[in-house]
Design a protein around this motif. Structure first.
Motif: not given
Length: 132
Positions: A28-32, A41-42, A48-49
């Motif tokens: 998991k990268k972003t959770d808004v 997003t994953v 990771p970037d």
């Protein structure tokens, strides 16, 4: 210009997050929160970037009919690169993943197609070394 985000329409973001992280192995990268849904997003843990995959709700009226038509015709929504399709197929089968196409050598690539449990078929693909 470069690609930094791609999306896959999912019928349930929480279920998709579990599948794409716990089963496929993304992080998991972003959770808004964005009201009724989330910007979720994953990414590949190896990058990771790198490119993010948005687990986008299929709430738009056109999304579900398109997804259903693609699945009915056996067409993957997108494709993910793997180093070894056979090994990944075995790993995912061991986790209970359903495949609609077992590994198949298609010349320059070997592919397999899985059901992501969220209304999509996803292809995994390995680039084959050219014959010497």
């Amino acid at each position: 210009m470069r690609i930094n985000l791609a999306s896959v329409w999912v019928d349930d973001q929480e279920k998709a997050l579990r599948f794409y992280t716990d089963v496929l192995g993304f992080a998991k990268k972003t959770d808004v929160p964005t009201g009724e849904h989330r910007w979720l997003t994953v990414v590949s843990p190896e990058a990771p970037d790198g490119v993010e995959l948005l687990l986008e709700p299929d709430a738009h009226p056109a999304a579900r009919p398109l997804k259903e038509a693609l699945v009915a015709d056996g067409i993957p929504f997108t494709s993910f690169a793997v180093d070894d399709v056979h090994a990944e197929f075995d790993r995912l089968k061991g986790l209970g993943v359903t495949f609609t196409q077992e590994p198949a050598d298609m010349g320059p690539v070997t592919t397999a197609v899985l059901d992501d449990t969220c209304g999509n078929l996803i292809m995994i693909a390995e680039t084959n070394e050219p014959a010497a």
